[in-house]
Design an enzyme around this catalytic site. Structure first.
Site, mmCIF file in Angstrom:
data_model
loop_
_atom_site.group_PDB
_atom_site.id
_atom_site.type_symbol
_atom_site.label_atom_id
_atom_site.label_comp_id
_atom_site.label_asym_id
_atom_site.label_seq_id
_atom_site.Cartn_x
_atom_site.Cartn_y
_atom_site.Cartn_z
ATOM 1 N N ASP A 413 0.863 -1.188 0.000
ATOM 2 C CA ASP A 413 0.000 0.000 0.000
ATOM 3 C C ASP A 413 0.902 1.242 0.000
ATOM 4 O O ASP A 413 2.123 1.131 0.131
ATOM 5 C CB ASP A 413 -0.859 -0.073 1.280
ATOM 6 C CG ASP A 413 -1.898 1.034 1.377
ATOM 7 O OD1 ASP A 413 -2.245 1.646 0.347
ATOM 8 O OD2 ASP A 413 -2.370 1.282 2.519
ATOM 9 N N GLU A 416 2.561 5.181 -3.854
ATOM 10 C CA GLU A 416 2.530 6.204 -4.931
ATOM 11 C C GLU A 416 3.863 6.929 -5.052
ATOM 12 O O GLU A 416 4.174 7.326 -6.182
ATOM 13 C CB GLU A 416 1.376 7.183 -4.664
ATOM 14 C CG GLU A 416 0.008 6.542 -4.793
ATOM 15 C CD GLU A 416 -0.336 5.571 -3.663
ATOM 16 O OE1 GLU A 416 0.152 5.790 -2.541
ATOM 17 O OE2 GLU A 416 -1.074 4.612 -3.913
ATOM 18 N N ASP A 496 -9.175 3.732 -2.017
ATOM 19 C CA ASP A 496 -10.133 4.130 -0.978
ATOM 20 C C ASP A 496 -11.445 4.657 -1.545
ATOM 21 O O ASP A 496 -11.740 5.850 -1.499
ATOM 22 C CB ASP A 496 -9.484 5.178 -0.072
ATOM 23 C CG ASP A 496 -8.275 4.615 0.650
ATOM 24 O OD1 ASP A 496 -8.158 3.379 0.733
ATOM 25 O OD2 ASP A 496 -7.449 5.421 1.114
HETATM 26 O O1 MIG Z 1 -3.597 6.043 4.834
HETATM 27 O O2 MIG Z 1 -3.363 0.777 5.849
HETATM 28 O O3 MIG Z 1 -5.960 2.220 0.715
HETATM 29 O O4 MIG Z 1 -6.897 0.001 2.111
HETATM 30 O O5 MIG Z 1 -6.729 0.087 4.913
HETATM 31 C C1 MIG Z 1 -4.400 4.914 4.805
HETATM 32 C C2 MIG Z 1 -4.507 1.518 6.104
HETATM 33 C C3 MIG Z 1 -3.556 3.715 4.543
HETATM 34 C C4 MIG Z 1 -4.898 3.020 2.674
HETATM 35 C C5 MIG Z 1 -5.406 1.832 1.937
HETATM 36 C C6 MIG Z 1 -6.408 1.117 2.797
HETATM 37 C C7 MIG Z 1 -5.768 0.703 4.087
HETATM 38 C C8 MIG Z 1 -5.196 1.919 4.813
HETATM 39 N N1 MIG Z 1 -4.270 2.617 3.928
#
Ligand code: MIG
Length: 817
Positions: A413, A416, A496
């Site tokens: 995650d 980016e 999200d």
């Molecule tokens: O700033 O890891 O898209 O699926 O649950 C949020 C916590 C960070 C974003 C992800 C989401 C995940 C969440 N993450």
């Protein structure tokens, strides 16, 4: 036999041609070369073709860009089919035999034609290629003509309608929490466009450039696709395959096909930010089993970690992670854990990833050469420089403990990369990445150049690292950010989203466009990640639709009421279970699509126009099919998009003779009225389908008990196939798989069903096969090799059911009155 000039000789001729065209071109010069170069007013343009149906165009002012790519492998770029070149004063024609390019030597305008001489993609009138359009010393602008009847798809999971025409998009990987149905940009940048005109003629366009770019599909200037790229060189491919399916195959030839997924990743998966303790995670698995909700994986989000530091475990809340893995395994359940890329900047804290990474100088530098530090979940953090092979290898090693424990999948995650407390949401654009990569010049690159490909390189490191640690198992990686070609390393989800009907509807166009853009394994957060708690009806409908998506994972935000399948009581749960059950019954069909994808690149989830390009003639709503999707070639899902106002709606099918999936009834015409009912998701079956199904199991790890069922829906071009293997290892590469195709024919007096001889030596679970033939009006007799088979006619279901022993060799079942 054509004579092939050396590139060097051809190049010099082209250079002469630009200054004194008559010297070379005026004499109607013709030759065969492996690439063709032309310069005009200091701009160099090069045409080559890695395959006869794919044209590559590179250009630079003054020099061509480096012949390097993060998306297209060196092996593919090294392919050069011979080009026949004809030069005349006003036009140069370069032909592969399958496709040709006409270049105006005065303006360098480029038009690509197919074999029949039809325009595939032409430059727009006026300035078609400009360098440094914004006077910033870099970048370029490219304008392509948009015929009035052309429609545009791809670009990954951009928001907006399925059809990109009249919309404009930016490619810049962005963490966009709670994005709306028109938010742009989002997490991924996939500068690939599939064009389809109203005659069904297709083309593909891939701009292989990682810099920030915009694609304006006639929004600002009608009839021009206006592409602005902020840096780097012009390096694009035009694919000339005739159909949308050809183009997707061309594109995945260039950028790679997804490896065959582990089968469990096609099962239902339950996730939450976060299951806070080991007992809670285990409890979720237990409840799924107790409630008989078939499922395959539980996901741990960031809170299982110690102080939110990647590659640690909070020993207080997760005292024994290996035990959790083995407890889950005992229930045929897999564990997926998040492993974000932001390594905590925690010196002298016994945090090995930081200490070791600093010692080895693994992390991204600032412009002044020091290590860049930015805040994310663990507080101040540093970021591996994934453009270096050494950093990717280092990253891969971090998975050692988790892989040894038996954790099955990894979730990348925030890649980016997302950085907190900065208006740009990411790192400074002048940060320095060191490119140390075979095929590239060893050089420094700014973050502006590397931003869009950073997430993909993160997943490459994860995939390769996990594979190296456990070479016998197919890795499963899930990513949020990526770039073209990222499908080789990871599945993806749309980030999200929010709990709303509009987002459920949006998920269809996002997932379809992801599939067209190479990402066959894609899902969205079922029920919605952000926003208010979904209504019971919304969550139920979302699960129904998700049951037909490639990746099927319920996931939701922190501080939101529970969103697991059982919330809202037993009535809702019963409907939800029915759909999840159906997905598991369909698993042989779905897994066979995965096999097909690994060989062809064709996605699991498809737009209707993929098999029926003529629907494009229905305008920007594709004859009303833009809210539908297909799972494989045979199942068409036509979800209602609202619940609050459940008005009846008309489903228009691409042709007649379709069947209702649930009742098996053949429809009387090519359209049908649907009155939304919560327990019915309209699904239709293509006439001519043979769909393999299995007895219900509670997970993909459980061996089905009973026969393989082939649901046969007689019609033209009647066929289907099944693929099976152990679902988890690479043994299939050594022949330990099973692939068998089936066909059926409507004969004068009845029907025949043919089994082709089986490929591979994998031993199936079944010993018997049931043929369930739909749309039957009367009882019939069935036989195999002259021997009668039992055939049961069900007059109310209009089915004929025939049981027979397993057929590994070619065999024909004959059905006659
Ligand atoms: O700033 O890891 O898209 O699926 O649950 C949020 C916590 C960070 C974003 C992800 C989401 C995940 C969440 N993450």
């Amino acid at each position: 036999m054509s004579y092939r000039f050396s590139s060097a000789r051809r190049l010099s001729c082209a250079l002469i041609a630009t200054t004194a065209l008559t010297l070379c071109a005026g004499s109607a010069f013709a030759a065969s070369v492996d690439h063709y170069t032309l310069t005009k007013n200091g701009v160099t343009l090069e045409i080559s073709a890695p395959r006869a149906d794919i044209i590559r165009v590179r250009a630079g002012d003054p020099a061509l860009p480096e012949d390097a790519s993060w998306a297209v492998s060196q092996a593919v770029r090294a392919q050069h089919v011979p080009l026949n070149v004809t030069e005349a004063a006003d036009a140069v024609t370069v032909s592969t035999g399958e496709a040709s390019v006409k270049i105006d030597p005065n303006t360098l305008a480029v038009s690509v034609y197919d074999k029949a001489g039809h325009v595939v993609l032409a430059d727009a009138k006026g300035a078609a290629l400009q360098f440094d359009p914004d006077h910033l010393g870099q970048g370029f602008r490219l304008r392509k003509a948009m015929p009035v009847d052309a429609h545009y798809f791809g670009l990954g999971d951009k928001t907006g309608p399925l059809d990109r025409r009249n919309e404009a998009f930016t490619n810049w990987n962005t963490d966009n929490f709670g994005f709306g149905v028109a938010t742009d940009p989002l997490y991924k940048s996939i500068p690939f466009v599939l064009g389809v005109d109203e005659k069904g003629q297709s083309f593909g366009f891939f701009m292989d450039n990682t810099w920030r770019s915009t694609f304006d599909f006639g929004k600002t200037e009608p009839d021009a696709l206006d592409i602005n790229v902020q840096g780097g060189g012009v390096d694009y491919y035009v694919m000339t395959g005739a159909t949308p399916a050809d183009i997707v195959q061309d594109y995945t030839y260039l950028t790679g096909k997804p490896p065959l997924t582990p089968e469990w990743a096609l099962g239902f998966q339950q996730s939450h930010w976060s299951y806070m303790t080991q007992a809670e995670a285990k409890g979720i698995a237990d409840r799924l089993r107790a409630d008989k909700i078939p499922s395959d994986a539980i996901w741990l989000d960031i809170d299982y970690q110690d102080k939110l530091r990647p590659f640690t475990v909070n020993k207080e809340t997760f005292p024994d992670l290996p035990k959790l893995v083995s407890d889950l395994k005992a229930e045929n359940m897999h564990l997926v854990v998040i492993t974000d890329l932001h390594i905590a900047a925690a010196p002298n804290a016994g945090y090995a990833p930081y200490d070791d990474g600093m010692k080895k100088d693994i992390f991204v530098h600032k412009a002044d050469g020091s290590t860049f530090v930015g805040p994310v979940w663990p507080g101040d953090a540093v970021f591996p420089d994934f453009s270096r092979v050494a950093a990717r290898d280092w990253w891969g090693e971090q998975y050692k403990d988790f892989v040894r424990m038996g954790v099955s999948g990894f979730w990348n995650d925030m890649n980016e990369p997302s950085v907190f407390n900065t208006p740009t949401k990411t790192m400074p654009l002048d940060n320095i990445h060191r490119i140390e990569e075979p095929g590239f010049a060893t050089r420094n690159a700014t973050h502006a150049e590397m931003h869009n490909v950073f997430g993909m390189l993160n997943t490459e490191a994860t995939y390769d690292g996990v594979l190296k640690l456990n070479p016998d198992q197919r890795p499963f990686v899930m990513t949020r950010a990526s770039y073209a070609g990222g499908q080789k390393f990871a599945a993806t989800w749309t980030g999200d989203n929010s709990s709303s009907w509009a987002h459920l509807q949006l998920s269809v166009s996002q997932l379809v466009n992801l599939g067209l853009s190479g990402f066959a394994y894609a899902g969205d957060d079922i029920g919605g990640f952000a926003g208010d708690q979904p209504s019971p009806e919304l969550l139920t409908r979302w699960i129904e639709v998700g049951a037909f998506n490639p990746i099927f994972r319920d996931h939701y935000q922190k501080d939101k009421p529970a969103q697991e399948v059982w919330v809202n009581g037993p009535d809702q749960e019963a409907i939800r279970r029915q759909y999840i059950d159906e997905r598991y019954r369909l698993m042989p069909y779905i897994y066979s699509l995965a096999d097909e994808n690994s060989r062809t690149g064709l996605p699991l989830m498809r737009p209707v126009f993929m098999a029926y390009p003529k629907v494009v003639a229905g305008g920007d709503h594709l004859g009303g099919t833009d809210g539908y999707f297909m799972l494989g070639a045979d199942l068409l899902v036509a979800p209602p998009t609202t619940w609050e106002s459940p008005a009846a709606y008309k489903v228009t099918l691409p042709g007649s003779g379709w069947y209702d999936y649930w009742s098996g009834e053949k429809l009387a015409s090519d359209s049908t009225m649907e009155t939304p009912k919560l327990d019915r998701l309209p699904v239709f079956v293509r006439p001519g389908s043979i769909i393999p199904k299995q007895p219900l199991t509670q997970s993909t790890g459980e061996t089905p008990v009973g026969p393989l069922t082939l649901d046969i829906y007689p019609g033209d071009d009647c066929h289907g196939f099944i693929y099976q293997d152990d679902g988890i290892s690479f043994a299939y590469k050594a022949g330990h798989f099973l692939r068998q195709s089936f066909t059926c024919k409507i004969t004068k007096s009845g029907l025949s069903v043919d089994f082709a001889a089986r490929e591979g030596d994998y031993k199936p679970w079944w010993t018997g096969v049931t043929l369930l033939i739909h749309g039957q009006a009367a009882a019939a007799k069935a036989s195999l090799k002259g021997k009668a088979l039992n055939a049961d006619f069900d007059a109310s279901a209009h089915t004929l059911r025939i049981d027979l022993p397993d057929q590994a060799k070619a065999a024909t079942v004959t059905i006659q009155p």
